[in-house]
Design a protein around this motif. Structure first.
Motif, mmCIF file in Angstrom:
data_model
loop_
_atom_site.group_PDB
_atom_site.id
_atom_site.type_symbol
_atom_site.label_atom_id
_atom_site.label_comp_id
_atom_site.label_asym_id
_atom_site.label_seq_id
_atom_site.Cartn_x
_atom_site.Cartn_y
_atom_site.Cartn_z
ATOM 1 N N GLY A 130 0.813 -1.215 0.000
ATOM 2 C CA GLY A 130 0.000 0.000 0.000
ATOM 3 C C GLY A 130 0.849 1.269 0.000
ATOM 4 O O GLY A 130 0.387 2.336 -0.391
ATOM 5 N N THR A 135 0.569 7.966 3.219
ATOM 6 C CA THR A 135 -0.255 7.236 2.246
ATOM 7 C C THR A 135 -1.736 7.240 2.629
ATOM 8 O O THR A 135 -2.567 6.749 1.867
ATOM 9 C CB THR A 135 0.206 5.766 2.168
ATOM 10 O OG1 THR A 135 0.158 5.220 3.492
ATOM 11 C CG2 THR A 135 1.598 5.635 1.612
ATOM 12 N N TYR A 175 -18.063 -5.950 -6.899
ATOM 13 C CA TYR A 175 -16.646 -6.325 -6.844
ATOM 14 C C TYR A 175 -16.242 -6.381 -5.359
ATOM 15 O O TYR A 175 -16.509 -5.436 -4.604
ATOM 16 C CB TYR A 175 -15.807 -5.286 -7.602
ATOM 17 C CG TYR A 175 -14.318 -5.426 -7.415
ATOM 18 C CD1 TYR A 175 -13.661 -6.613 -7.729
ATOM 19 C CD2 TYR A 175 -13.560 -4.366 -6.924
ATOM 20 C CE1 TYR A 175 -12.283 -6.743 -7.547
ATOM 21 C CE2 TYR A 175 -12.184 -4.478 -6.758
ATOM 22 C CZ TYR A 175 -11.558 -5.673 -7.059
ATOM 23 O OH TYR A 175 -10.202 -5.790 -6.873
ATOM 24 N N GLY A 178 -7.970 -5.631 -0.277
ATOM 25 C CA GLY A 178 -6.617 -5.078 -0.316
ATOM 26 C C GLY A 178 -5.522 -6.125 -0.257
ATOM 27 O O GLY A 178 -5.746 -7.311 -0.509
ATOM 28 N N SER A 179 -4.330 -5.670 0.102
ATOM 29 C CA SER A 179 -3.163 -6.529 -0.045
ATOM 30 C C SER A 179 -2.689 -7.185 1.246
ATOM 31 O O SER A 179 -1.879 -8.101 1.210
ATOM 32 C CB SER A 179 -2.003 -5.712 -0.626
ATOM 33 O OG SER A 179 -1.676 -4.665 0.259
ATOM 34 N N VAL A 180 -3.176 -6.723 2.416
ATOM 35 C CA VAL A 180 -2.617 -7.280 3.658
ATOM 36 C C VAL A 180 -3.643 -7.841 4.634
ATOM 37 O O VAL A 180 -3.284 -8.607 5.518
ATOM 38 C CB VAL A 180 -1.772 -6.226 4.423
ATOM 39 C CG1 VAL A 180 -0.442 -6.013 3.772
ATOM 40 C CG2 VAL A 180 -2.505 -4.913 4.578
ATOM 41 N N TRP A 217 -6.007 -12.303 -7.560
ATOM 42 C CA TRP A 217 -5.611 -10.883 -7.615
ATOM 43 C C TRP A 217 -6.181 -10.316 -8.917
ATOM 44 O O TRP A 217 -6.107 -10.967 -9.964
ATOM 45 C CB TRP A 217 -4.086 -10.761 -7.598
ATOM 46 C CG TRP A 217 -3.568 -9.356 -7.399
ATOM 47 C CD1 TRP A 217 -2.988 -8.569 -8.342
ATOM 48 C CD2 TRP A 217 -3.567 -8.583 -6.189
ATOM 49 N NE1 TRP A 217 -2.632 -7.362 -7.795
ATOM 50 C CE2 TRP A 217 -2.973 -7.336 -6.471
ATOM 51 C CE3 TRP A 217 -4.024 -8.810 -4.890
ATOM 52 C CZ2 TRP A 217 -2.809 -6.329 -5.513
ATOM 53 C CZ3 TRP A 217 -3.867 -7.811 -3.927
ATOM 54 C CH2 TRP A 217 -3.265 -6.599 -4.239
ATOM 55 N N ALA A 218 -6.787 -9.147 -8.842
ATOM 56 C CA ALA A 218 -7.459 -8.578 -10.024
ATOM 57 C C ALA A 218 -6.757 -7.301 -10.470
ATOM 58 O O ALA A 218 -6.108 -6.646 -9.664
ATOM 59 C CB ALA A 218 -8.913 -8.263 -9.666
ATOM 60 N N ASN A 240 -6.071 3.614 -0.911
ATOM 61 C CA ASN A 240 -5.921 3.526 -2.377
ATOM 62 C C ASN A 240 -7.210 3.005 -3.005
ATOM 63 O O ASN A 240 -7.686 3.542 -4.010
ATOM 64 C CB ASN A 240 -4.750 2.616 -2.753
ATOM 65 C CG ASN A 240 -3.413 3.201 -2.316
ATOM 66 O OD1 ASN A 240 -3.053 4.303 -2.718
ATOM 67 N ND2 ASN A 240 -2.702 2.485 -1.472
ATOM 68 N N SER A 241 -7.763 1.952 -2.429
ATOM 69 C CA SER A 241 -9.006 1.389 -2.966
ATOM 70 C C SER A 241 -10.120 2.416 -2.928
ATOM 71 O O SER A 241 -10.915 2.536 -3.882
ATOM 72 C CB SER A 241 -9.433 0.156 -2.159
ATOM 73 O OG SER A 241 -8.506 -0.879 -2.330
HETATM 74 C C1 UDX Z 1 -2.577 -0.486 3.301
HETATM 75 C C2 UDX Z 1 -3.645 -0.215 4.357
HETATM 76 O O1 UDX Z 1 -4.390 -1.359 4.662
HETATM 77 C C3 UDX Z 1 -4.510 0.903 3.949
HETATM 78 O O2 UDX Z 1 -5.511 1.112 4.935
HETATM 79 C C4 UDX Z 1 -3.684 2.139 3.778
HETATM 80 O O3 UDX Z 1 -4.525 3.214 3.461
HETATM 81 C C5 UDX Z 1 -2.604 1.891 2.746
HETATM 82 O O4 UDX Z 1 -1.849 0.740 3.098
HETATM 83 P P1 UDX Z 1 -3.957 -2.057 1.519
HETATM 84 O O5 UDX Z 1 -4.629 -2.742 2.640
HETATM 85 O O6 UDX Z 1 -3.241 -2.895 0.576
HETATM 86 O O7 UDX Z 1 -3.009 -0.868 2.009
HETATM 87 O O8 UDX Z 1 -5.162 -1.295 0.783
HETATM 88 P P2 UDX Z 1 -5.245 -0.172 -0.308
HETATM 89 O O9 UDX Z 1 -4.717 1.115 0.183
HETATM 90 O O10 UDX Z 1 -6.650 -0.163 -0.731
HETATM 91 O O11 UDX Z 1 -4.295 -0.667 -1.500
HETATM 92 C C6 UDX Z 1 -4.508 -1.831 -2.210
HETATM 93 C C7 UDX Z 1 -3.982 -1.636 -3.628
HETATM 94 O O12 UDX Z 1 -3.881 -2.915 -4.235
HETATM 95 C C8 UDX Z 1 -4.901 -0.780 -4.488
HETATM 96 O O13 UDX Z 1 -4.132 0.128 -5.255
HETATM 97 C C9 UDX Z 1 -5.569 -1.782 -5.411
HETATM 98 O O14 UDX Z 1 -5.836 -1.316 -6.715
HETATM 99 C C10 UDX Z 1 -4.545 -2.894 -5.486
HETATM 100 N N1 UDX Z 1 -5.224 -4.181 -5.712
HETATM 101 C C11 UDX Z 1 -5.929 -4.789 -4.715
HETATM 102 C C12 UDX Z 1 -5.113 -4.757 -6.970
HETATM 103 O O15 UDX Z 1 -4.498 -4.192 -7.876
HETATM 104 N N2 UDX Z 1 -5.732 -5.964 -7.153
HETATM 105 C C13 UDX Z 1 -6.425 -6.621 -6.202
HETATM 106 O O16 UDX Z 1 -6.916 -7.707 -6.473
HETATM 107 C C14 UDX Z 1 -6.532 -6.011 -4.938
#
Ligand code: UDX
Length: 471
Positions: free
Chosen positions: A19, A140, A292, A296-298, A354-355, A376-377
């Motif tokens: 993220g 971020t 959809y 997220g990633s973690v 993963w999409a 980011n989402s």
């Molecule tokens: C982390 C924190 O959880 C979040 O709260 C903080 O604001 C930033 O760091 P994460 O949980 O991964 O990030 O969530 P997010 O900020 O939404 O980022 C996920 C990213 O992965 C997005 O850019 C999204 O487009 C991408 N993603 C997610 C994909 O490209 N494919 C997927 O299948 C899932």
């Protein structure tokens, strides 16, 4: 003839997590596209995974003023990076920051103009100052979350923290000026839920946030027209504030404004390979028919909640596209479709590991986004004009989901409840109801990153500020 002037050289230093690297790489690309020289410090582990994607590799190789500086995070490259790895890696990176900065600053061919550091690595501020190099912080998270973290001491002083108990969760918080009509205790960053104020993580995030004010400036991936109340409050403490988001959309806008630029990136700077079969599946679905689902990633989800969500979605009768990462389940093991839901899922569902999320959100078949409210989402969904059903897990996500449901009114917040009946009701509720508000919020975000918009102008000001550092 005089040689062309050497561009300012910026060192960018993110926390090694998806993220963070994702949005700081977008910042790096915006700056290098604007003619600045960039050294992007990347952990060996993340770098290795990023560059497995040929498109990402090709993008950055094509920029003449861009280079990666690879560092170890103190763990072997194939370490699974679970358990306590975060603190081990964090402490290691902290220990090597001084020699690393000294090495970068000493390079005669690339004098460092300034360092842009992830705002949760503020131990770097003193190192940079000792070396006489200006340092700018980048966070971020949303401006509203940053402001809520900033106000933790004030909330403690007012007796609002620690939260007394469950009965207090719906109490309106008064210690976050500008957001009194929005935030309940339940909507504060998850770290505020601890009962012991000496909790190390609460102390850590509070200190990091307050320390940010010691940097020369703060950059936020936010938009004045979306988070005005929090942004104007932050400005009273950190006047040198540059709000330049949404970064993914800003990058596309800048790239498309110049005929000689590379094509906009087709996907996030993902560490995973996207499974594009979901786009073919979406192509076959009716317009605005699909929810959809991605967390997220973690985040990891326990089996009980996973099953409740699945039943709720199936019972809603809606079509759905769900991202279940191989490491999605808290208990480990594959996130297999519950046996009794196999048939219904095959009929109207699609599951991928993963999409290509940005592309998915812009697809005409997608009607709404069931999200963990990562920042980011959230921004990606705002720009795509898709309503959100929020189910926040931790950190800033509790604040972001409240922005969605109560400040912008572009979705529903399912916070703290995971029950199949509620999921079913809200999955139906989020479809179609928020079209007008969603279009308005998307317009505000897009205007901000168009030429002459607030984020566009703020980026220009930031670049001028960096250029002026050379004198
Ligand atoms: C982390 C924190 O959880 C979040 O709260 C903080 O604001 C930033 O760091 P994460 O949980 O991964 O990030 O969530 P997010 O900020 O939404 O980022 C996920 C990213 O992965 C997005 O850019 C999204 O487009 C991408 N993603 C997610 C994909 O490209 N494919 C997927 O299948 C899932």
């Amino acid at each position: 003839m005089d040689p062309p002037p050497v561009p300012p050289h910026i060192v960018i230093f993110p926390l090694a997590a998806q993220g963070h690297v994702n949005s700081m790489l977008k910042l790096a690309e915006l700056l290098t596209f604007s003619g600045l020289r960039i050294t992007f410090i990347n952990s060996e582990h993340i770098h290795h995974r990023l560059l497995q994607h040929a498109d990402i590799q090709a993008r950055f190789v094509a920029y003449p003023y861009f280079r990666f500086k690879i560092i170890s995070d103190g763990l072997p490259i194939d370490h699974p990076r679970t358990g306590n790895h975060f603190m081990t890696a964090f402490n290691y990176v902290k220990s090597i920051t001084k020699p690393l900065f000294e090495e970068l600053v000493a390079a005669p061919d690339r004098p460092v103009t300034c360092i842009i550091v992830d705002g949760i690595l503020t131990f770097t501020i003193d190192v940079a100052r000792d070396l006489g190099v200006p340092i700018i912080a980048f966070r971020t998270i949303s401006a509203s979350s940053f402001w809520a973290y900033f106000c933790i001491p004030r909330m403690i002083e007012k007796g609002e923290l620690p939260i007394k108990g469950d009965e207090d969760m719906d109490h309106i918080v008064t210690g976050v000026p500008g957001m009194q009509d929005i935030l309940r205790c339940r909507d504060l960053p998850s770290v505020c839920r601890v009962s012991d104020l000496s909790d190390w993580f609460l102390q850590y995030v509070t200190t990091q946030t307050l320390q940010t004010a010691r940097a020369r400036a703060l950059i936020l991936n936010s938009v004045d027209q979306l988070e005005g109340p929090a942004i104007s409050q932050i400005r009273t403490h950190i006047p040198n504030l540059y709000t330049i988001g949404p970064l993914h959309s800003h990058l596309k806008s800048r790239l498309s404004s110049s005929p000689s630029s590379p094509p906009p990136p087709s996907a996030s700077n993902s560490l995973w390979e996207a499974d594009r079969s979901c786009i073919s599946w979406l192509d076959e679905q009716p317009p605005k028919s699909v929810i959809y689902v991605s967390f997220g990633s973690v985040t990891t989800i326990n089996r009980h909640d996973f099953t409740e969500l699945w039943h709720g979605l199936v019972n809603s009768g809606r079509r759905f596209l769900w991202v279940v990462r191989p490491d999605s389940l808290a208990e480990g093991g594959p996130g297999a479709v519950p046996e009794e839901l196999r048939e219904a899922t095959a009929e109207r569902g699609c599951v991928v590991g993963w999409a290509p999320q940005e592309e998915v959100l812009h697809h005409g078949a997608v009607a709404a986004f069931l999200t963990h409210s990562g920042w980011n989402s959230t921004l990606e969904s705002v720009v795509a004009g898709k309503p959100m059903l929020c189910w926040p897990f931790f950190a800033d996500q509790q604040v972001n989901s409240r922005l969605v449901s109560h400040a912008w009114k572009v979705g529903l917040d399912m916070k703290d409840v995971c029950d199949r009946v509620v999921v079913e009701r809200m999955a139906n509720g989020v479809m179609g109801e928020f079209a007008a508000a969603g279009a308005d919020v998307a317009r505000r975000a897009r205007e901000a990153v168009s030429e002459g918009g607030s984020s566009w102008d703020n980026l220009d000001r930031l670049i001028e500020d960096i250029r002026s550092m050379r004198t």
